[in-house]
Write an enzyme that holds these catalytic residues in place. Structure first.
Site, PDB file in Angstrom:
ATOM      1  N   ARG A  57       8.864   1.047  27.160  1.00  0.00           N
ATOM      2  CA  ARG A  57       9.911   1.905  28.148  1.00  0.00           C
ATOM      3  C   ARG A  57      10.717   2.998  27.620  1.00  0.00           C
ATOM      4  O   ARG A  57      11.360   3.724  28.342  1.00  0.00           O
ATOM      5  CB  ARG A  57      11.042   0.853  28.540  1.00  0.00           C
ATOM      6  CG  ARG A  57      10.457  -0.267  29.350  1.00  0.00           C
ATOM      7  CD  ARG A  57      11.413  -1.516  29.453  1.00  0.00           C
ATOM      8  NE  ARG A  57      11.311  -2.376  28.176  1.00  0.00           N
ATOM      9  CZ  ARG A  57      12.295  -3.395  27.921  1.00  0.00           C
ATOM     10  NH1 ARG A  57      13.320  -3.419  29.009  1.00  0.00           N
ATOM     11  NH2 ARG A  57      11.999  -4.093  27.020  1.00  0.00           N
ATOM     12  N   GLU A 206       2.630 -16.427  21.764  1.00  0.00           N
ATOM     13  CA  GLU A 206       2.501 -15.063  22.219  1.00  0.00           C
ATOM     14  C   GLU A 206       3.404 -14.670  23.331  1.00  0.00           C
ATOM     15  O   GLU A 206       4.046 -15.696  23.904  1.00  0.00           O
ATOM     16  CB  GLU A 206       0.902 -15.000  22.707  1.00  0.00           C
ATOM     17  CG  GLU A 206       0.047 -14.875  21.689  1.00  0.00           C
ATOM     18  CD  GLU A 206       0.095 -13.609  20.737  1.00  0.00           C
ATOM     19  OE1 GLU A 206      -0.072 -12.723  21.259  1.00  0.00           O
ATOM     20  OE2 GLU A 206       0.339 -13.884  19.573  1.00  0.00           O
ATOM     21  N   LYS A 221      -8.452 -14.368  16.574  1.00  0.00           N
ATOM     22  CA  LYS A 221      -8.395 -14.405  15.139  1.00  0.00           C
ATOM     23  C   LYS A 221      -9.579 -14.621  14.556  1.00  0.00           C
ATOM     24  O   LYS A 221     -10.002 -14.284  13.300  1.00  0.00           O
ATOM     25  CB  LYS A 221      -7.508 -15.489  14.759  1.00  0.00           C
ATOM     26  CG  LYS A 221      -6.071 -14.971  15.159  1.00  0.00           C
ATOM     27  CD  LYS A 221      -5.125 -15.987  15.011  1.00  0.00           C
ATOM     28  CE  LYS A 221      -3.503 -15.818  15.143  1.00  0.00           C
ATOM     29  NZ  LYS A 221      -2.584 -16.598  15.368  1.00  0.00           N
ATOM     30  N   GLY A 332       5.570 -17.102  13.333  1.00  0.00           N
ATOM     31  CA  GLY A 332       6.715 -17.008  13.094  1.00  0.00           C
ATOM     32  C   GLY A 332       7.158 -15.469  12.615  1.00  0.00           C
ATOM     33  O   GLY A 332       6.546 -14.797  11.929  1.00  0.00           O
TER      34      GLY A 332
HETATM   35  N1  LIG Z   1       5.615 -14.047  16.956  1.00  0.00           N
HETATM   36  C1  LIG Z   1       5.024 -14.272  16.165  1.00  0.00           C
HETATM   37  O1  LIG Z   1       5.322 -15.318  15.478  1.00  0.00           O
HETATM   38  C2  LIG Z   1       3.845 -13.459  15.772  1.00  0.00           C
HETATM   39  C3  LIG Z   1       2.878 -13.778  14.669  1.00  0.00           C
HETATM   40  C4  LIG Z   1       1.839 -13.136  14.164  1.00  0.00           C
HETATM   41  C5  LIG Z   1       1.568 -12.200  14.985  1.00  0.00           C
HETATM   42  N2  LIG Z   1       2.235 -11.902  16.257  1.00  0.00           N
HETATM   43  C6  LIG Z   1       1.809 -10.668  16.885  1.00  0.00           C
HETATM   44  O2  LIG Z   1       2.904  -9.615  16.903  1.00  0.00           O
HETATM   45  C7  LIG Z   1       2.765  -8.810  17.990  1.00  0.00           C
HETATM   46  C8  LIG Z   1       4.286  -8.830  18.558  1.00  0.00           C
HETATM   47  O3  LIG Z   1       4.829 -10.150  19.055  1.00  0.00           O
HETATM   48  P1  LIG Z   1       6.283 -10.656  19.674  1.00  0.00           P
HETATM   49  O4  LIG Z   1       6.209 -11.732  19.417  1.00  0.00           O
HETATM   50  O5  LIG Z   1       7.150  -9.600  18.666  1.00  0.00           O
HETATM   51  O6  LIG Z   1       6.063  -9.911  21.057  1.00  0.00           O
HETATM   52  P2  LIG Z   1       7.346  -9.259  21.974  1.00  0.00           P
HETATM   53  O7  LIG Z   1       8.731 -10.136  21.631  1.00  0.00           O
HETATM   54  O8  LIG Z   1       6.889  -9.675  23.381  1.00  0.00           O
HETATM   55  O9  LIG Z   1       7.360  -7.858  21.811  1.00  0.00           O
HETATM   56  C9  LIG Z   1       6.326  -7.155  22.203  1.00  0.00           C
HETATM   57  C10 LIG Z   1       6.830  -5.674  21.986  1.00  0.00           C
HETATM   58  O10 LIG Z   1       5.870  -4.656  22.338  1.00  0.00           O
HETATM   59  C11 LIG Z   1       6.343  -3.827  23.444  1.00  0.00           C
HETATM   60  N3  LIG Z   1       5.161  -3.182  23.849  1.00  0.00           N
HETATM   61  C12 LIG Z   1       4.439  -3.512  24.679  1.00  0.00           C
HETATM   62  N4  LIG Z   1       3.667  -2.247  25.209  1.00  0.00           N
HETATM   63  C13 LIG Z   1       3.870  -1.390  24.451  1.00  0.00           C
HETATM   64  C14 LIG Z   1       3.364   0.096  24.233  1.00  0.00           C
HETATM   65  N5  LIG Z   1       2.461   0.456  25.009  1.00  0.00           N
HETATM   66  N6  LIG Z   1       3.868   1.039  23.244  1.00  0.00           N
HETATM   67  C15 LIG Z   1       5.097   0.396  22.676  1.00  0.00           C
HETATM   68  N7  LIG Z   1       5.805  -0.830  22.621  1.00  0.00           N
HETATM   69  C16 LIG Z   1       4.922  -1.765  23.606  1.00  0.00           C
HETATM   70  C17 LIG Z   1       7.157  -4.381  24.194  1.00  0.00           C
HETATM   71  O11 LIG Z   1       7.991  -3.432  24.873  1.00  0.00           O
HETATM   72  P3  LIG Z   1       8.747  -3.833  26.330  1.00  0.00           P
HETATM   73  O12 LIG Z   1       9.707  -4.900  26.001  1.00  0.00           O
HETATM   74  O13 LIG Z   1       9.148  -2.617  26.710  1.00  0.00           O
HETATM   75  O14 LIG Z   1       7.487  -4.357  26.957  1.00  0.00           O
HETATM   76  C18 LIG Z   1       7.881  -5.395  23.061  1.00  0.00           C
HETATM   77  O15 LIG Z   1       9.256  -4.519  22.523  1.00  0.00           O
HETATM   78  C19 LIG Z   1       1.778  -9.534  19.021  1.00  0.00           C
HETATM   79  O16 LIG Z   1       0.427  -8.781  18.734  1.00  0.00           O
HETATM   80  C20 LIG Z   1       1.481 -10.949  18.120  1.00  0.00           C
HETATM   81  O17 LIG Z   1       0.414 -11.402  18.527  1.00  0.00           O
HETATM   82  C21 LIG Z   1       3.467 -12.337  16.581  1.00  0.00           C
END
Ligand SMILES: NC(=O)c1ccc[n+]([C@@H]2O[C@H](COP(=O)([O-])OP(=O)(O)OC[C@H]3O[C@@H](n4cnc5c(N)ncnc54)[C@H](OP(=O)(O)O)[C@@H]3O)[C@@H](O)[C@H]2O)c1
Length: 352
Positions: A57, A206, A221, A332
């Site tokens: 955003r 996710e 993965k 995590g």
């Molecule tokens: N959570 C875990 O434990 C974990 C573990 C390993 C890997 N991961 C990976 O880490 C990544 C993030 O996960 P999360 O859990 O943090 O997700 P999340 O809480 O949904 O956060 C995603 C973030 O990405 C932003 N975003 C989406 N499209 C974008 C764009 N075009 N440009 C810039 N920012 C953008 C979103 O912004 P908006 O809010 O504005 O949409 C939000 O701030 C994923 O790829 C996930 O697979 C997560």
């Protein structure tokens, strides 16, 4: 301070100060910011200078790290989508903490433009094979440890084995910390849907939990692992049996859970009755690549591990009789953020 740490500290001092651009201010992005602030308070990671923040955003340029907190609040309160994330300062070290296909589609071009990237977003390496090959040519400026096993040394081990002349024969693994957590101790007597909602609330899933439950996250993965192991797999080469079938995204999460729960509970009760455990397993071997739910005997190499643990068994020419097994927490925000910072430090250190 030990001699080793002192030497490491000097190496970091010598590294160039990198302007960091953080894309994604969700669970992982904010854990990354908090960890960086903690490390910098103790004098570590000082070469990582936060200069740019963005979500979907908007974006903010930062003159000082102290400006990050109000900028994050402001960006998170906006409601209209923006393309401002594309306006990266030149020569950035980009931290991709999004799950965005649009962002991943830029990885190769950003490397060509001279940026470095560390990513939790699997869609860079798991995207079309041409993108993977492109990234591979600039691998010294690309950190992907957070994409599989949330930083466990799985990709690193595969690459080191191959660099040493070994040949990977098979990989079997519990690759989803989320599904491991959901299935740990599940015996079919409690509501699976309630577990899914709790995992989501804890930030284990996710952004859309259907990406975990459909097996799509594990597929990505396995593709990343297979490519690191030297097999040029495409996503469609992986045979996938979803844990919870969302009919390719056409069912809501609740609809998919209601449809799947009776069969899943029956399977869990059957496994429990004969002393087996359910695991969602990814396999790559001479029979191809496949993922799905399996009932495993308790002494199976993949049956161990608790909570969000990932467990991977690698067989190679070197590890033929007995597999190399790597286990540890695989989901995590904290471990993922730590892996992203480790990769960032490796890259800034490597370019010193
Ligand atoms: N959570 C875990 O434990 C974990 C573990 C390993 C890997 N991961 C990976 O880490 C990544 C993030 O996960 P999360 O859990 O943090 O997700 P999340 O809480 O949904 O956060 C995603 C973030 O990405 C932003 N975003 C989406 N499209 C974008 C764009 N075009 N440009 C810039 N920012 C953008 C979103 O912004 P908006 O809010 O504005 O949409 C939000 O701030 C994923 O790829 C996930 O697979 C997560």
């Amino acid at each position: 301070m030990s001699a080793v740490l002192a030497a490491h500290g000097r190496a970091l001092d010598a590294a160039p100060r990198a302007g960091v651009a953080l894309l994604g201010l969700g669970t992982v992005g904010r854990a990354w910011l908090a960890r960086l602030a903690r490390l910098q308070q103790t004098g570590l990671a000082r070469e990582l200078q936060l200069r740019f923040l963005a979500n979907s955003r908007g974006a903010a340029r930062l003159a000082r790290a102290a400006d990050a907190t109000p900028a994050v609040e402001s960006l998170r309160s906006r409601s209209v989508r923006s393309e401002a994330w594309r306006e990266l300062p030149p020569g950035s070290l980009i931290v991709d903490a999004t799950a965005s296909a649009e962002v991943a589609a830029e990885h190769a071009a950003w490397l060509d433009a001279g940026h470095a990237i560390v990513t939790a977003n699997k869609l860079g390496r798991a995207g079309p094979i041409e993108r993977h090959r492109h990234i591979e040519r600039a691998a010294a400026r690309y950190g992907d440890a957070a994409t599989v096993g949330a930083g466990l040394p799985i990709l690193e081990s595969l690459r080191r084995l191959r660099a040493g002349g070994d040949r990977i024969v098979s990989i079997a693994g519990v690759l989803s910390g989320t599904l491991a957590w959901l299935l740990d101790g599940y015996d079919g007597t409690t509501a699976f849907g309630a577990r899914v909602r709790e995992a989501h609330a804890r930030g284990y899933t996710e952004p859309d939990p259907r990406v975990d439950l459909s097996g799509e996250d594990v597929r990505r993965k396995l593709v990343v692992l297979a490519r690191a192991a030297g097999f040029e797999l495409e996503a469609h080469d992986v045979a996938i049996r979803p844990l919870i079938d969302d009919e390719r995204g056409t069912r809501t999460l609740d609809e998919a859970l209601v449809a799947a729960e009776p069969a899943l509970a029956a399977r869990a009760r059957e496994a429990t009755a004969v002393g087996e455990v359910l695991r969602y397993v990814a396999r790559l071997d001479e029979r191809g690549a496949r993922i799905g739910l399996e009932a495993l005997a308790p002494d199976d190499p993949l049956a161990g591990g608790r909570g969000c643990d990932n467990r991977v068994a690698i067989r190679s020419c070197r590890y033929a009789a007995s597999a190399l097994v790597i286990q540890g927490p695989g989901a995590g925000a904290e471990v993922t953020a730590a892996a992203l910072i480790d990769d960032a430090l490796r890259i800034t250190g490597a370019t010193a």
